[in-house]
Design an enzyme around this catalytic site. Structure first.
Site, short mmCIF file in Angstrom:
data_model
loop_
_atom_site.label_atom_id
_atom_site.label_comp_id
_atom_site.label_asym_id
_atom_site.label_seq_id
_atom_site.Cartn_x
_atom_site.Cartn_y
_atom_site.Cartn_z
CG HIS A 124 -12.58 15.72 83.00
ND1 HIS A 124 -12.35 14.37 82.89
CD2 HIS A 124 -11.49 16.23 83.62
CE1 HIS A 124 -11.17 14.09 83.42
NE2 HIS A 124 -10.63 15.19 83.87
CG ASP A 201 -17.99 15.69 86.01
OD1 ASP A 201 -17.68 15.57 87.21
OD2 ASP A 201 -17.18 15.74 85.08
CD GLN A 204 -12.43 20.46 89.39
OE1 GLN A 204 -12.21 21.15 90.38
NE2 GLN A 204 -11.54 19.59 88.92
CE LYS A 227 -10.87 15.71 89.96
NZ LYS A 227 -9.59 16.10 89.39
CB CYS A 366 -8.87 15.50 81.19
SG CYS A 366 -7.55 14.44 81.71
C1 LIG Z 1 -14.81 18.24 85.78
C2 LIG Z 1 -14.13 16.92 86.06
N1 LIG Z 1 -14.78 15.79 85.81
C3 LIG Z 1 -14.23 14.60 86.06
C4 LIG Z 1 -12.96 14.47 86.56
C5 LIG Z 1 -12.41 13.11 86.78
O1 LIG Z 1 -12.12 12.88 88.11
P1 LIG Z 1 -11.45 11.53 88.52
O2 LIG Z 1 -10.17 11.45 87.75
O3 LIG Z 1 -11.23 11.66 89.99
O4 LIG Z 1 -12.38 10.43 88.17
C6 LIG Z 1 -12.24 15.63 86.82
C7 LIG Z 1 -10.86 15.55 87.35
O5 LIG Z 1 -9.87 15.78 86.73
C8 LIG Z 1 -12.84 16.88 86.57
O6 LIG Z 1 -12.17 18.01 86.81
#
Ligand SMILES: Cc1ncc(COP(=O)(O)O)c(C=O)c1O
Lengths: 408, 131
Positions: A124, A201, A204, A227, A366
Site C-alpha cells: 500500500h 503493515d 489488513q 479497519k 492505494c
Molecule cells: C495494506 C494497507 N496498509 C495501510 C493502509 C493504510 O491505513 P490507514 O489509512 O488507516 O492508515 C491500508 C488501508 O487502506 C491498507 O490496506
C-alpha cells in the site's frame, strides 16, 4: 461453531439502512473501512456522556476515570496482538502514522546512505512513500520482492535479496488488493537470520486473521482501528521493547516528556514518549470495545467465516464471462476480491452496481505499483468481513450481469 | 443512476467516431486523471483562419470520460479556436445530457481540460480550464 451472521448484523446500524428507498445497502468495502457495531458506538458515547476529561496529570475523578479507560484500551489492544507488555503499544492516528513513526524515529536514527531496505511490489502507498521519502533524504536503497502472476510474493528472490546487507524488511501481512496472506513468520525468520529488522503493515492482517506479535517475532506491527470495527482517528504501533526504548521521540509536546526546562527536556517512558499532545481518547475507548467484540467472536472464527465467503465469491465471480479476479486461490487469501470486467472500466462497474445498493471500490486502492505490474489502471474490489453474507455476493454478481447488459 | 449510462454514452464509448491520432497535427495535448488512471490525448488540425478542420482523441478510461471525449471532438470540428476556448463545463454536461457527482464529473471534464490546455498552448493542464 459457525457465526450467527443474521444475529451479529443486528449490532451494525448501518447494515440495516437503505441507500435509496427500497434499496438495502450491500456493504462490500470493508478493506477500506469497516462498519461499527453498537458496543463500539456505545463505549464512545458513554465516555463522552459520563467520563469525558483529559487524561494523565489530572487528579479529579473524571480525569482518573478517563485515564483508566484510555489505558485499559491499550491493555486490550496489547492482549489482542499478544504483546509481551502493555507499553509496547503506541497509540497513533492510523497504520500510516505508525509506519511513519518507525520511519522517522527508528529508521532515521539507524539507517544511512547505502543501507538497504526490502519492500514488496504489493505494498500500500503507506508502506512505500515513507521509505521513498527516507530514501530521497538519506540515499537509502530500496529493493522490492516481486509479486508472481498468481499474486504471491516470490520468496526465492526474497532469499537472494537477503544475501546482501539488509537493514530493514517492511511488508504487508495481507494485501489489500490481492488478498494474499503473506508468510509473515517465515519471512521474519529469514530477515532476522540476515540481521534485518522487520516491520509488518498489519492494516489488513490484524483485522482479519489471528496475529500474535510474539509468535511471529516481528519487530514492528502497524494497524488501524477503523479497519477492525473501531473508529477512525486511532491506530497502533507495536514494537519490540529494546527498539522502542532506544528510539528517539517522534513528535514533541505535552505528555511525551518527563521534565521540561527552558532549553531542554527529558523524554517520558514508554509508551508516552511517542504520544505527544492530547490523544484520541474516546477513539481509544472505541478501539478497546472493537477488540473486545472481535475477541468475543474469536479471530479463528472471523478468519473461517471470511474464508467461506471468499471461496464462494471467487466461485461466483469466476463463472461470469469476462471477469478476471486477481490474486491467489481462496485458500491463500483473505476476504478481498479485486477484478476486472472485460470492456468495462472499474468505475463504471462500481457506479452501476451502486444502483443496486452494492458498495464496492474502484481504482488502484492505494497500490498503484501493483496495478502497473499487472498492466491495468484499476480494478473493482469487493471486500468482506464478519458481517458479510453469501446473499450479498449474489447481489454483486447480479449487479455485474446488469453491467454486462448495459454495455451489451 | 442508470440514466448515467444513457444509450448515447454507451454508444460513443463502444463505437467512437473520433478515436485515433492525427499525424501531423497542429495541436496536441494529453493528460490523465491520477485518481482513476483515465488518460486522454487529443490532436487537432487547424486551418489558416483558425478553424478546427479535424480532430481525434485517444486514451483509455471509463465510459464517461471516453464518450465525453468523442462527443467533444465531434462538437469542435468546424468551430474556431476562439470558440473552443470559450467552452465550459456546462457545454460538456449538455453534450452528455446527464448530471454527475463530483467524482464522475472529473471523468467527464478530463477531455475538456486536455482540449483547452491544447488550444491555449499551455505546458500543463489545470482545473481553472474547466471551472
Ligand atoms: C495494506 C494497507 N496498509 C495501510 C493502509 C493504510 O491505513 P490507514 O489509512 O488507516 O492508515 C491500508 C488501508 O487502506 C491498507 O490496506
Amino acid at each position: 461453531m459457525p457465526l450467527d451472521i443474521a444475529r451479529l448484523r443486528e449490532d451494525f446500524p448501518t447494515l440495516a439502512r437503505e441507500v435509496r428507498p427500497g434499496v438495502p445497502l450491500v456493504y462490500l468495502d470493508s478493506a477500506a473501512t469497516t462498519q461499527k457495531p453498537l458496543p463500539v458506538l456505545q463505549a464512545m458515547d458513554d465516555f463522552y456522556r459520563r467520563s469525558n476529561a483529559n487524561i494523565h496529570r489530572g487528579v479529579h475523578t473524571l480525569a482518573e476515570e478517563a485515564t483508566a479507560m484510555y489505558e485499559q484500551a491499550r491493555e486490550k489492544v496489547a492482549r489482542f496482538v499478544n504483546a509481551p507488555s502493555v507499553e509496547q503499544i503506541i497509540f497513533t492516528r492510523n497504520a500510516t502514522e505508525s509506519i511513519n513513526l518507525a520511519a522517522y524515529t527508528w529508521a532515521r536514527a539507524n539507517l544511512k546512505k547505502g543501507d538497504l531496505i526490502i519492500l514488496t511490489e504489493m505494498e500500500h502507498h503507506s508502506n512505500l512513500v515513507p521509505w521513498h521519502m527516507l530514501s530521497a533524504e538519506r540515499g537509502v536503497d530500496l529493493e522490492f520482492v516481486p509479486v508472481t502472476d498468481d499474486g504471491l510474493l516470490d520468496l526465492d528472490v526474497y532469499r537472494s535479496l537477503l544475501t546482501r546487507t539488509v537493514r530493514l524488511v517492511a511488508f504487508t501481512g495481507m494485501s489489500n488488493v490481492l488478498g494474499t496472506i503473506n508468510p509473515v513468520g517465515e519471512m521474519t525468520r529469514l530477515a532476522h537470520a540476515a540481521g534485518a529488522v522487520v516491520l509488518v503493515d498489519g492494516a489488513q492482517s490484524v483485522p482479519h486473521l489471528p496475529v500474535d506479535a510474539q509468535a511471529l517475532d516481528v519487530d514492528f506491527l502497524a494497524f488501524s482501528a477503523h479497519k477492525m470495527l473501531g473508529p477512525t482517528g486511532i491506530g497502533a504501533l507495536y514494537g519490540k521493547k529494546s527498539l522502542l526504548e532506544a528510539m528517539p521521540p517522534f513528535l514533541g509536546g505535552g505528555d511525551m516528556i518527563k521534565t521540561v526546562h527552558l532549553r531542554n527536556f527529558v523524554p517520558n517512558d514508554l509508551p508516552h514518549k511517542f504520544e505527544a499532545g492530547t490523544p484520541a481518547i474516546a477513539e481509544a475507548v472505541g478501539f478497546g470495545a472493537a477488540v473486545d467484540y472481535l475477541e468475543a467472536i474469536g479471530m479463528e472464527a472471523v478468519a473461517a467465516h471470511e474464508r467461506e465467503i471468499i471461496t464462494y465469491a471467487l466461485e461466483r465471480l469466476e463463472e461470469i464471462p469476462g471477469v478476471k479476479v486477481f490474486g491467489p486461490a481462496a485458500d491463500e487469501k483473505g476476504g478481498v476480491a479485486s477484478f476486472t470486467l472485460e470492456g468495462v472500466h472499474p468505475h463504471d462497474v462500481a457506479q452501476i452496481v451502486d444502483t443496486y445498493g452494492v458498495a464496492v471500490r474502484a481504482g488502484h486502492h492505494c497500490a498503484q505499483p501493483l496495478h502497473e505490474k499487472f498492466g491495468i489502471p484499476a480494478t473493482t474490489r469487493a471486500s468482506f468481513y464478519i458481517y458479510s453474507m453469501k446473499e450479498e455476493v449474489d447481489k454483486l454478481v447480479a449487479g455485474i450481469y446488469q453491467v454486462k447488459k448495459i454495455f451489451g | 443512476m442508470e440514466d448515467l449510462y444513457r444509450e448515447i454514452i454507451i454508444d460513443h464509448y463502444k463505437n467512437p467516431q473520433y478515436r485515433g491520432h492525427l499525424d501531423p497535427s497542429d495541436i496536441h495535448f494529453e493528460d490523465d486523471n491520477p485518481l482513476c488512471g483515465d488518460h486522454i490525448e487529443i490532436t487537432l488540425r487547424v486551418d489558416g483562419d483558425g478553424k478546427v478542420t479535424d480532430g481525434r482523441f485517444d486514451g483509455n478510461g471509463c465510459a464517461i470520460s471516453q464518450s465525453s471525449a468523442d462527443l467533444l471532438i465531434e462538437s469542435v470540428i468546424g468551430k474556431s479556436i476562439e470558440a473552443v476556448k470559450q467552452l465550459t463545463k456546462q457545454d460538456v454536461l449538455d453534450l452528455l445530457g446527464i448530471e454527475l457527482g463530483p467524482v464522475r464529473l472529473k471523468c467527464a471534464l478530463l477531455p475538456l481540460k486536455v482540449l483547452k490546455a491544447g488550444v491555449y498552448g499551455l505546458s500543463e493542464a489545470n482545473d481553472d480550464l474547466i471551472a
